[in-house]
Design a protein around this motif. Structure first.
Motif, short mmCIF file in Angstrom:
data_model
loop_
_atom_site.label_atom_id
_atom_site.label_comp_id
_atom_site.label_asym_id
_atom_site.label_seq_id
_atom_site.Cartn_x
_atom_site.Cartn_y
_atom_site.Cartn_z
N LYS A 41 49.90 20.54 25.24
CA LYS A 41 49.38 21.16 26.47
C LYS A 41 50.30 22.32 26.86
N PRO A 42 50.03 23.51 26.34
CA PRO A 42 50.93 24.66 26.57
C PRO A 42 51.09 25.03 28.04
N TRP A 43 50.22 24.58 28.90
CA TRP A 43 50.26 24.92 30.32
C TRP A 43 50.93 23.82 31.16
N HIS A 44 51.44 22.76 30.54
CA HIS A 44 51.96 21.61 31.27
C HIS A 44 53.12 22.04 32.16
N PHE A 45 52.88 22.00 33.48
CA PHE A 45 53.85 22.51 34.44
C PHE A 45 55.18 21.77 34.37
N ALA A 87 45.86 34.45 38.25
CA ALA A 87 44.63 34.53 37.45
C ALA A 87 44.95 34.82 35.99
N ARG A 88 45.91 35.70 35.73
CA ARG A 88 46.32 35.98 34.34
C ARG A 88 46.92 34.74 33.70
N TRP A 89 47.70 33.98 34.48
CA TRP A 89 48.31 32.75 33.95
C TRP A 89 47.22 31.77 33.54
N VAL A 90 46.21 31.61 34.39
CA VAL A 90 45.13 30.68 34.08
C VAL A 90 44.38 31.13 32.83
N ARG A 91 44.07 32.42 32.74
CA ARG A 91 43.37 32.92 31.54
C ARG A 91 44.18 32.65 30.27
N ARG A 92 45.48 32.91 30.33
CA ARG A 92 46.33 32.69 29.15
C ARG A 92 46.37 31.20 28.80
N ALA A 93 46.46 30.33 29.81
CA ALA A 93 46.51 28.89 29.56
C ALA A 93 45.22 28.43 28.90
N VAL A 94 44.09 28.95 29.36
CA VAL A 94 42.80 28.57 28.79
C VAL A 94 42.67 29.06 27.35
N GLU A 95 43.14 30.27 27.10
CA GLU A 95 43.06 30.83 25.75
C GLU A 95 43.94 30.08 24.75
N GLU A 96 45.08 29.59 25.21
CA GLU A 96 45.98 28.87 24.31
C GLU A 96 45.41 27.50 24.03
#
Length: 96
Positions: A41-45, A87-96
């Motif tokens: 999970k690359p977005w795991h806070f 918003a950019r962070w969310v887009r990047r997290a979704v793409e990864e």
């Protein structure tokens, strides 16, 4: 044992173990577990925050800065413009 029993896809206990290892000063093991969580999970806070703490404790300023930039930006104060950082962070997290 947790990983053997439940696998790496159940990231919360793996991240919690990384936190406990960090608090005990077992930085290499904590770093490895944070990286394991982030591989799934690359977005795991929690893992992103944990890896920043590990890097800082190891005096790895460049690593801490690099991982800190991957975390979710803070919520801007009401009425201010964050220039779309979240918003950019969310887009990047979704793409990864």
């Amino acid at each position: 044992r947790i990983i053997d029993e439940h696998g790496i896809h159940w990231s919360e206990p793996v991240n919690r173990l990384a936190t406990l290892l960090y608090r005990r000063g077992r930085l290499d093991e904590s770093l490895a577990l944070c990286q394991l969580v982030l591989a799934v999970k690359p977005w795991h806070f929690g893992a992103l925050s944990g890896i920043v703490l590990v890097c800082a404790a190891r005096k790895d300023r460049a690593g801490a800065r690099m991982w800190a930039e991957r975390r979710l930006p803070p919520t801007p104060p009401p009425g201010t413009d964050d220039n779309g950082r979240r918003a950019r962070w969310v887009r990047r997290a979704v793409e990864e």
